[in-house]
Design a protein around this motif. Structure first.
Motif, PDB file in Angstrom:
ATOM      1  N   ARG A   1       0.830  -1.210   0.000  1.00  0.00           N
ATOM      2  CA  ARG A   1       0.000   0.000   0.000  1.00  0.00           C
ATOM      3  C   ARG A   1       0.859   1.254   0.000  1.00  0.00           C
ATOM      4  O   ARG A   1       0.523   2.235  -0.642  1.00  0.00           O
ATOM      5  CB  ARG A   1      -0.904   0.020   1.228  1.00  0.00           C
ATOM      6  N   GLY A   2       1.953   1.226   0.763  1.00  0.00           N
ATOM      7  CA  GLY A   2       2.852   2.363   0.796  1.00  0.00           C
ATOM      8  C   GLY A   2       2.515   3.440   1.813  1.00  0.00           C
ATOM      9  O   GLY A   2       3.316   4.328   2.055  1.00  0.00           O
ATOM     10  N   ASP A   3       1.345   3.363   2.438  1.00  0.00           N
ATOM     11  CA  ASP A   3       0.985   4.385   3.421  1.00  0.00           C
ATOM     12  C   ASP A   3       1.077   3.883   4.860  1.00  0.00           C
ATOM     13  O   ASP A   3       0.638   4.545   5.783  1.00  0.00           O
ATOM     14  CB  ASP A   3      -0.421   4.925   3.147  1.00  0.00           C
ATOM     15  N   VAL A   4       1.661   2.690   5.046  1.00  0.00           N
ATOM     16  CA  VAL A   4       1.859   2.136   6.383  1.00  0.00           C
ATOM     17  C   VAL A   4       3.296   1.641   6.507  1.00  0.00           C
ATOM     18  O   VAL A   4       3.960   1.357   5.519  1.00  0.00           O
ATOM     19  CB  VAL A   4       0.889   0.963   6.685  1.00  0.00           C
ATOM     20  N   THR A   5       3.778   1.559   7.733  1.00  0.00           N
ATOM     21  CA  THR A   5       5.094   0.993   8.016  1.00  0.00           C
ATOM     22  C   THR A   5       4.886  -0.406   8.553  1.00  0.00           C
ATOM     23  O   THR A   5       4.142  -0.596   9.514  1.00  0.00           O
ATOM     24  CB  THR A   5       5.841   1.851   9.059  1.00  0.00           C
ATOM     25  N   VAL A   6       5.538  -1.368   7.947  1.00  0.00           N
ATOM     26  CA  VAL A   6       5.396  -2.760   8.356  1.00  0.00           C
ATOM     27  C   VAL A   6       6.678  -3.200   9.058  1.00  0.00           C
ATOM     28  O   VAL A   6       7.770  -3.027   8.531  1.00  0.00           O
ATOM     29  CB  VAL A   6       5.133  -3.676   7.135  1.00  0.00           C
ATOM     30  N   VAL A   7       6.545  -3.739  10.262  1.00  0.00           N
ATOM     31  CA  VAL A   7       7.675  -4.280  11.016  1.00  0.00           C
ATOM     32  C   VAL A   7       7.382  -5.760  11.199  1.00  0.00           C
ATOM     33  O   VAL A   7       6.467  -6.138  11.917  1.00  0.00           O
ATOM     34  CB  VAL A   7       7.831  -3.576  12.378  1.00  0.00           C
ATOM     35  N   HIS A   8       8.163  -6.601  10.532  1.00  0.00           N
ATOM     36  CA  HIS A   8       7.921  -8.039  10.540  1.00  0.00           C
ATOM     37  C   HIS A   8       8.768  -8.718  11.600  1.00  0.00           C
ATOM     38  O   HIS A   8       9.983  -8.641  11.580  1.00  0.00           O
ATOM     39  CB  HIS A   8       8.228  -8.616   9.160  1.00  0.00           C
ATOM     40  N   GLU A   9       8.143  -9.394  12.520  1.00  0.00           N
ATOM     41  CA  GLU A   9       8.772 -10.168  13.590  1.00  0.00           C
ATOM     42  C   GLU A   9       9.881  -9.405  14.301  1.00  0.00           C
ATOM     43  O   GLU A   9      11.034  -9.825  14.331  1.00  0.00           O
ATOM     44  CB  GLU A   9       9.299 -11.496  13.043  1.00  0.00           C
ATOM     45  N   PRO A  10       9.556  -8.281  14.944  1.00  0.00           N
ATOM     46  CA  PRO A  10      10.597  -7.489  15.597  1.00  0.00           C
ATOM     47  C   PRO A  10      11.181  -8.130  16.854  1.00  0.00           C
ATOM     48  O   PRO A  10      12.264  -7.757  17.281  1.00  0.00           O
ATOM     49  CB  PRO A  10       9.875  -6.191  15.951  1.00  0.00           C
ATOM     50  N   LEU A  11      10.498  -9.100  17.428  1.00  0.00           N
ATOM     51  CA  LEU A  11      11.003  -9.695  18.658  1.00  0.00           C
ATOM     52  C   LEU A  11      12.094 -10.734  18.426  1.00  0.00           C
ATOM     53  O   LEU A  11      12.843 -11.044  19.345  1.00  0.00           O
ATOM     54  CB  LEU A  11       9.848 -10.310  19.459  1.00  0.00           C
ATOM     55  N   VAL A  12      12.214 -11.265  17.220  1.00  0.00           N
ATOM     56  CA  VAL A  12      13.245 -12.280  16.952  1.00  0.00           C
ATOM     57  C   VAL A  12      14.645 -11.701  17.134  1.00  0.00           C
ATOM     58  O   VAL A  12      15.440 -12.234  17.899  1.00  0.00           O
ATOM     59  CB  VAL A  12      13.055 -12.920  15.556  1.00  0.00           C
ATOM     60  N   PRO A  13      15.009 -10.580  16.464  1.00  0.00           N
ATOM     61  CA  PRO A  13      16.348 -10.045  16.699  1.00  0.00           C
ATOM     62  C   PRO A  13      16.531  -9.521  18.122  1.00  0.00           C
ATOM     63  O   PRO A  13      17.638  -9.542  18.654  1.00  0.00           O
ATOM     64  CB  PRO A  13      16.491  -8.900  15.700  1.00  0.00           C
ATOM     65  N   LEU A  14      15.453  -9.062  18.741  1.00  0.00           N
ATOM     66  CA  LEU A  14      15.566  -8.573  20.112  1.00  0.00           C
ATOM     67  C   LEU A  14      15.946  -9.695  21.065  1.00  0.00           C
ATOM     68  O   LEU A  14      16.814  -9.533  21.917  1.00  0.00           O
ATOM     69  CB  LEU A  14      14.246  -7.929  20.555  1.00  0.00           C
ATOM     70  N   THR A  15      15.346 -10.857  20.901  1.00  0.00           N
ATOM     71  CA  THR A  15      15.680 -11.974  21.776  1.00  0.00           C
ATOM     72  C   THR A  15      16.983 -12.651  21.374  1.00  0.00           C
ATOM     73  O   THR A  15      17.728 -13.119  22.222  1.00  0.00           O
ATOM     74  CB  THR A  15      14.553 -13.024  21.804  1.00  0.00           C
ATOM     75  N   ASP A  16      17.297 -12.706  20.080  1.00  0.00           N
ATOM     76  CA  ASP A  16      18.523 -13.370  19.632  1.00  0.00           C
ATOM     77  C   ASP A  16      19.766 -12.509  19.817  1.00  0.00           C
ATOM     78  O   ASP A  16      20.827 -13.025  20.154  1.00  0.00           O
ATOM     79  CB  ASP A  16      18.417 -13.775  18.163  1.00  0.00           C
ATOM     80  N   HIS A  17      19.662 -11.204  19.565  1.00  0.00           N
ATOM     81  CA  HIS A  17      20.841 -10.331  19.571  1.00  0.00           C
ATOM     82  C   HIS A  17      20.795  -9.248  20.631  1.00  0.00           C
ATOM     83  O   HIS A  17      21.756  -8.506  20.777  1.00  0.00           O
ATOM     84  CB  HIS A  17      21.015  -9.691  18.197  1.00  0.00           C
ATOM     85  N   GLY A  18      19.685  -9.114  21.333  1.00  0.00           N
ATOM     86  CA  GLY A  18      19.590  -8.122  22.386  1.00  0.00           C
ATOM     87  C   GLY A  18      19.188  -6.738  21.929  1.00  0.00           C
ATOM     88  O   GLY A  18      19.038  -5.841  22.747  1.00  0.00           O
ATOM     89  N   GLU A  19      19.027  -6.530  20.616  1.00  0.00           N
ATOM     90  CA  GLU A  19      18.577  -5.237  20.122  1.00  0.00           C
ATOM     91  C   GLU A  19      17.889  -5.393  18.779  1.00  0.00           C
ATOM     92  O   GLU A  19      18.085  -6.378  18.074  1.00  0.00           O
ATOM     93  CB  GLU A  19      19.724  -4.239  20.014  1.00  0.00           C
ATOM     94  N   VAL A  20      17.072  -4.391  18.448  1.00  0.00           N
ATOM     95  CA  VAL A  20      16.347  -4.394  17.181  1.00  0.00           C
ATOM     96  C   VAL A  20      16.143  -2.947  16.740  1.00  0.00           C
ATOM     97  O   VAL A  20      15.965  -2.065  17.567  1.00  0.00           O
ATOM     98  CB  VAL A  20      14.999  -5.140  17.311  1.00  0.00           C
ATOM     99  N   SER A  21      16.234  -2.707  15.444  1.00  0.00           N
ATOM    100  CA  SER A  21      15.967  -1.385  14.880  1.00  0.00           C
ATOM    101  C   SER A  21      14.545  -1.362  14.323  1.00  0.00           C
ATOM    102  O   SER A  21      14.170  -2.248  13.560  1.00  0.00           O
ATOM    103  CB  SER A  21      16.953  -1.080  13.749  1.00  0.00           C
ATOM    104  N   VAL A  22      13.791  -0.366  14.730  1.00  0.00           N
ATOM    105  CA  VAL A  22      12.412  -0.214  14.248  1.00  0.00           C
ATOM    106  C   VAL A  22      12.217   1.223  13.778  1.00  0.00           C
ATOM    107  O   VAL A  22      12.919   2.130  14.219  1.00  0.00           O
ATOM    108  CB  VAL A  22      11.377  -0.564  15.340  1.00  0.00           C
ATOM    109  N   PRO A  23      11.263   1.444  12.879  1.00  0.00           N
ATOM    110  CA  PRO A  23      10.990   2.807  12.425  1.00  0.00           C
ATOM    111  C   PRO A  23      10.390   3.645  13.549  1.00  0.00           C
ATOM    112  O   PRO A  23       9.526   3.181  14.286  1.00  0.00           O
ATOM    113  CB  PRO A  23       9.976   2.624  11.297  1.00  0.00           C
ATOM    114  N   GLY A  24      10.869   4.875  13.670  1.00  0.00           N
ATOM    115  CA  GLY A  24      10.318   5.801  14.654  1.00  0.00           C
ATOM    116  C   GLY A  24       9.133   6.554  14.076  1.00  0.00           C
ATOM    117  O   GLY A  24       8.908   6.540  12.865  1.00  0.00           O
ATOM    118  N   PRO A  25       8.372   7.236  14.920  1.00  0.00           N
ATOM    119  CA  PRO A  25       7.184   7.946  14.445  1.00  0.00           C
ATOM    120  C   PRO A  25       7.500   9.093  13.486  1.00  0.00           C
ATOM    121  O   PRO A  25       6.667   9.475  12.678  1.00  0.00           O
ATOM    122  CB  PRO A  25       6.522   8.456  15.723  1.00  0.00           C
TER     123      PRO A  25
END
Length: 74
Positions: A24-48
């Motif tokens: 669609r292009g008018d939404v930000t999609v973050v796919h499975e953000p908890l996987v890198p957080l639990t595996d590597h201790g951090e995750v990058s996500v889009p800010g508002p």
């Protein structure tokens, strides 16, 4: 800002829904953000504001190591 969170069982139509929303292009999609957080201790996500925000888990909860290899020879 409206946040929509979706959880689904494996092999569901969630992947098709995710791809449709991303196209669609008018939404930000973050796919499975908890996987890198639990595996590597951090995750990058889009800010508002369009920037990137790095989220880090507390050091006490960060896994020290994971070993997925088989032990033994047989």
């Amino acid at each position: 800002m409206t946040v929509i969170a979706m959880w689904a069982h494996p092999r569901a139509v969630s992947t098709a829904f995710l791809r449709m929303m991303a196209e669609r292009g008018d939404v930000t999609v973050v796919h499975e953000p908890l996987v890198p957080l639990t595996d590597h201790g951090e995750v990058s996500v889009p800010g508002p504001d369009g920037s990137t925000v790095v989220l880090r888990s507390p050091a006490s909860r960060r896994p020290t190591s994971r070993c997925w290899a088989r032990s033994g020879t047989g």
